[in-house]
Scaffold this motif. Structure first.
Motif, PDB file in Angstrom:
ATOM      1  N   ASP A 103     -24.768 -79.469 -49.192  1.00 12.99           N
ATOM      2  CA  ASP A 103     -24.668 -79.623 -50.621  1.00 12.99           C
ATOM      3  C   ASP A 103     -25.299 -78.464 -51.420  1.00 12.99           C
ATOM      4  O   ASP A 103     -24.700 -78.088 -52.497  1.00 12.99           O
ATOM      5  CB  ASP A 103     -25.198 -80.976 -50.889  1.00 12.99           C
ATOM      6  CG  ASP A 103     -24.524 -82.216 -50.266  1.00 12.99           C
ATOM      7  OD1 ASP A 103     -23.196 -81.906 -50.173  1.00 12.99           O
ATOM      8  OD2 ASP A 103     -25.077 -83.194 -50.041  1.00 12.99           O
ATOM      9  N   HIS A 162     -22.752 -81.406 -43.095  1.00  9.20           N
ATOM     10  CA  HIS A 162     -21.960 -83.035 -42.792  1.00  9.20           C
ATOM     11  C   HIS A 162     -20.412 -82.601 -43.227  1.00  9.20           C
ATOM     12  O   HIS A 162     -20.155 -81.719 -43.926  1.00  9.20           O
ATOM     13  CB  HIS A 162     -22.735 -83.936 -43.875  1.00  9.20           C
ATOM     14  CG  HIS A 162     -22.824 -83.516 -45.352  1.00  9.20           C
ATOM     15  ND1 HIS A 162     -23.566 -82.787 -45.694  1.00  9.20           N
ATOM     16  CD2 HIS A 162     -21.944 -83.914 -46.353  1.00  9.20           C
ATOM     17  CE1 HIS A 162     -23.459 -82.615 -46.992  1.00  9.20           C
ATOM     18  NE2 HIS A 162     -22.483 -83.464 -47.415  1.00  9.20           N
ATOM     19  N   HIS A 186     -19.845 -79.055 -44.712  1.00 11.33           N
ATOM     20  CA  HIS A 186     -20.411 -78.165 -45.712  1.00 11.33           C
ATOM     21  C   HIS A 186     -21.925 -78.632 -46.053  1.00 11.33           C
ATOM     22  O   HIS A 186     -22.363 -79.529 -45.486  1.00 11.33           O
ATOM     23  CB  HIS A 186     -19.899 -78.477 -47.230  1.00 11.33           C
ATOM     24  CG  HIS A 186     -19.880 -79.943 -47.638  1.00 11.33           C
ATOM     25  ND1 HIS A 186     -19.340 -81.071 -47.183  1.00 11.33           N
ATOM     26  CD2 HIS A 186     -20.692 -80.436 -48.597  1.00 11.33           C
ATOM     27  CE1 HIS A 186     -19.536 -82.192 -47.699  1.00 11.33           C
ATOM     28  NE2 HIS A 186     -20.621 -81.835 -48.495  1.00 11.33           N
TER      29      HIS A 186
HETATM   30 MN    MN Z   1     -21.597 -83.356 -49.328  1.00 15.29          MN
END
Ligand code: MN
Ligand code: SIN
Length: 265
Positions: free
Chosen positions: A117, A209, A115
């Motif tokens: 953030d 990440h 994903h």
């Molecule tokens: Mn994250």
């Protein structure tokens, strides 16, 4: 701690910077004792795996609320954390968007899907990707205990429209399977952030990440301190997520004592 020009260029190019051994064994011991204490609290801000083991402890940086902690409050204000984050975000006025300790327990601790953030944070109403996370490892991080992997340079792709992943006990917005497969096929290898406890990583909010299952005999404890530029704070309304994940305290965070964690012991 100030980033050099070379480090800033690397942050802009790769989307992350690693700081080996940034926090001492003594500081890590204070933060670990706090993590153990916080893990026994029952509150909305403490998320559990289906087995009952703790997955995440949110909102440990304020001076109020169920999961408040003097030591973690000091950590987010240390010049070692705050000065490089301000430089990376290009402003002296930043605040903590949220904090979470991911405890990824031995054997039970599960995956964090690939994903960005900012996949979630744009949906929260933050207009620009002027956000970054400073993570500190509170246990030694090795590939087998579910290390954090980052995809170098992937922040330059910009935000990829996410889907709502409900496969883990903390539901969140992740990158759709076909898209991440295609991105991984076109990219250099992901990099695991490994190193002794006290090692830290600063990463851009559009950096891809993920992390895997903890297959080891020890818990993997990381604190994630997510920052936003004050000028990029969202508008709050009845549909905003709770304060423990989208902080209502958007005042600029002051630099405080670099020895604050030890003094909180
Ligand atoms: Mn994250
Ligand atoms: C995160 O990306 O927010 C957490 C990843 C991890 O704990 O491995």
């Amino acid at each position: 701690m100030q980033l050099s020009e070379e480090q800033l260029l690397r942050f802009r190019g790769d989307g992350f910077l690693v700081f080996p051994g940034l926090f001492s064994k003594a500081e890590v011991a204070v933060l670990r004792a706090e993590t153990a204490r916080l893990a026994s609290i029952e509150a909305d801000s403490v998320i559990r795996e289906r087995t009952g083991a703790v997955r995440s402890i949110f909102r440990v940086h304020e001076d109020d609320g169920a999961t408040r902690s003097v030591a973690f409050r000091a950590l987010v204000r240390t010049p070692r954390v705050l000065a490089p984050t301000r430089q990376a975000l290009g402003t002296g006025e930043v605040y903590v968007y949220h904090t979470k300790i991911n405890t990824k327990p031995a054997i039970e601790g599960t995956v964090w899907m690939w994903h960005q953030d900012y996949g979630s944070w744009q949906r929260d109403g933050c207009p620009r990707p002027d956000m970054a996370t400073f993570a500190v490892m509170l246990t030694d991080s090795v590939e087998m205990n579910g290390a954090l992997y980052v995809l170098p340079g992937s922040h330059s792709r910009g935000r990829i429209e996410p889907y709502y992943d409900e496969s883990t006990s903390y539901k969140f917005w992740a990158v759709p399977k076909q898209e991440i497969i295609s991105v991984l096929q076109q990219s250099e290898k992901p990099v695991p952030i490994v190193g002794p406890a006290g090692t830290a990583v600063l990463f851009h909010c559009n950096l891809l990440h993920a992390s895997g299952h903890n297959l080891s005999a020890e818990d993997r404890w990381h604190i994630y301190i997510s920052f936003n530029a004050c000028a990029n704070a969202p508008q709050f309304g009845p549909t905003s997520r709770p304060d423990w994940v989208v902080s209502r305290n958007t005042k600029p965070l002051p630099l405080e004592d670099d020895a604050g964690v030890l003094k909180a012991a």
